[in-house]
Design a protein around this motif. Structure first.
Motif, short mmCIF file in Angstrom:
data_model
loop_
_atom_site.label_atom_id
_atom_site.label_comp_id
_atom_site.label_asym_id
_atom_site.label_seq_id
_atom_site.Cartn_x
_atom_site.Cartn_y
_atom_site.Cartn_z
N GLN A 174 0.95 68.71 48.87
CA GLN A 174 0.41 68.99 47.61
C GLN A 174 -0.14 67.44 47.05
O GLN A 174 0.45 66.35 47.13
N PRO A 175 -1.28 67.37 46.12
CA PRO A 175 -1.82 66.28 45.91
C PRO A 175 -1.21 65.83 44.55
O PRO A 175 -0.56 66.54 43.80
N VAL A 176 -0.84 64.24 44.68
CA VAL A 176 -0.20 63.97 43.59
C VAL A 176 -1.16 62.84 42.87
O VAL A 176 -1.75 61.97 43.41
N ALA A 177 -1.32 63.19 41.41
CA ALA A 177 -2.10 62.45 40.90
C ALA A 177 -2.00 60.83 40.66
O ALA A 177 -0.77 60.60 40.60
N GLY A 178 -3.13 60.14 40.67
CA GLY A 178 -2.95 58.84 40.43
C GLY A 178 -2.15 58.24 39.35
O GLY A 178 -1.34 57.23 39.36
N ASP A 179 -2.65 58.94 38.40
CA ASP A 179 -1.91 58.45 36.94
C ASP A 179 -0.44 58.66 37.17
O ASP A 179 0.45 57.99 36.73
N ARG A 180 0.17 59.67 37.78
CA ARG A 180 1.63 60.08 37.87
C ARG A 180 2.09 58.88 38.68
O ARG A 180 3.04 58.34 38.44
N LEU A 181 1.26 58.61 40.09
CA LEU A 181 2.10 57.56 40.90
C LEU A 181 2.03 56.15 39.90
O LEU A 181 2.90 55.60 39.97
N PRO A 205 -8.55 64.90 45.11
CA PRO A 205 -8.42 64.66 43.94
C PRO A 205 -7.20 65.62 43.30
O PRO A 205 -6.96 66.51 43.84
N PRO A 206 -6.44 64.79 42.26
CA PRO A 206 -6.69 63.89 41.58
C PRO A 206 -6.20 62.75 41.88
O PRO A 206 -6.04 61.92 41.21
N GLY A 207 -5.76 62.70 43.08
CA GLY A 207 -4.88 61.41 43.76
C GLY A 207 -4.89 61.34 44.96
O GLY A 207 -5.85 61.29 45.82
N TYR A 208 -3.88 61.47 45.78
CA TYR A 208 -3.34 61.69 47.18
C TYR A 208 -2.62 62.54 47.57
O TYR A 208 -1.86 63.20 46.92
N VAL A 209 -2.77 63.05 48.86
CA VAL A 209 -1.95 63.94 49.30
C VAL A 209 -1.23 63.59 50.94
O VAL A 209 -1.94 62.71 51.60
N LEU A 210 0.04 63.68 50.96
CA LEU A 210 0.66 63.26 52.26
C LEU A 210 0.43 64.48 53.07
O LEU A 210 1.37 65.28 52.78
N ALA A 211 -0.08 64.40 54.11
CA ALA A 211 -0.12 65.58 55.28
C ALA A 211 0.48 65.20 56.38
O ALA A 211 -0.04 64.86 57.36
N VAL A 212 1.87 65.46 56.32
CA VAL A 212 2.54 65.43 57.75
C VAL A 212 3.36 66.70 58.06
O VAL A 212 3.39 67.68 57.11
N GLU A 213 3.39 66.87 59.10
CA GLU A 213 4.32 68.15 59.74
C GLU A 213 5.67 68.13 58.91
O GLU A 213 6.23 67.11 58.85
N PRO A 214 6.09 69.04 58.13
CA PRO A 214 7.30 69.23 57.56
C PRO A 214 8.66 68.82 58.30
O PRO A 214 9.55 68.14 57.93
N THR A 215 8.32 68.94 59.58
CA THR A 215 9.68 68.64 60.65
C THR A 215 9.79 67.14 60.85
O THR A 215 10.66 66.72 61.29
N TYR A 216 8.58 66.54 60.51
CA TYR A 216 8.60 64.99 60.62
C TYR A 216 9.49 64.07 59.35
O TYR A 216 9.93 63.09 59.42
#
Length: 174
Positions: free
Chosen positions: A3-10, A55-66
């Motif tokens: 799920q995308p995480v907003a840059g402002d939240r980070l 948008p609006p930031g970044y998303v970490l796209a990894v296999e959940p089993t990782y």
């Protein structure tokens, strides 16, 4: 995760209310460094696939089993469906994924406190489940020292104290 995480939240999570004026630039630099670590073989100009801009930031796209926490939870679920010997083995396998405290690098970071507490509580509960399974398998004598250590670390956990009394009783001690 996914799920995308907003840059402002980070920025808020990393610096709180006292973020420097350069926080966005520093965040971009941190993301750049993290991308290099996550995808060391990615070529210049090639779009990142693991930590993507979305948008609006970044998303970490990894296999959940990782993610160890996801693997841990899956093994615990599998253990609950099995017979006692399989349950004990799966719970041991799940607990073997732990390498120290949950999110140890973020122990003092406010944004991580809720997740650290949840993971630590889950770990202790799974340890108690594993002890129950091992007690059922007749391993009381082998468990006493481990349970005593856990009781010392978590003196208010009644289940651990009950397990210690049962292990002591079954091993012929009072």
């Amino acid at each position: 995760l996914g799920q995308p995480v907003a840059g402002d939240r980070l920025v808020d999570d990393l610096w709180g209310e006292i973020a420097p004026s350069t926080a966005r630039t520093v965040l971009q630099g941190l993301v750049f460094d993290l991308r290099k670590r996550l995808e060391p073989n990615r070529r210049r100009g090639e779009l990142p696939t693991v930590l993507r801009t979305a948008p609006p930031g970044y998303v970490l796209a990894v296999e959940p089993t990782y993610v160890d926490a996801n693997r841990f939870r899956r093994l615990v679920e599998e253990a609950r469906a099995g017979e006692v010997a399989e349950r004990a083995a799966k719970l041991r396998e799940a607990l073997d994924l732990w390498r120290g405290r949950a999110l140890a690098d973020f122990t003092y970071e406010p944004f991580a406190q809720r997740e650290i507490a949840a993971l630590e509580e889950l770990r202790i509960a799974v340890m108690e489940d594993r002890i129950d399974a091992d007690l059922t398998l007749g391993l009381a004598t082998e468990l006493v020292a481990d349970i005593e250590t856990l009781v010392a670390e978590h003196p208010s956990r009644e289940r651990l104290r009950a397990q210690l009394m049962l292990a002591l009783y079954r091993s012929g001690r009072q």
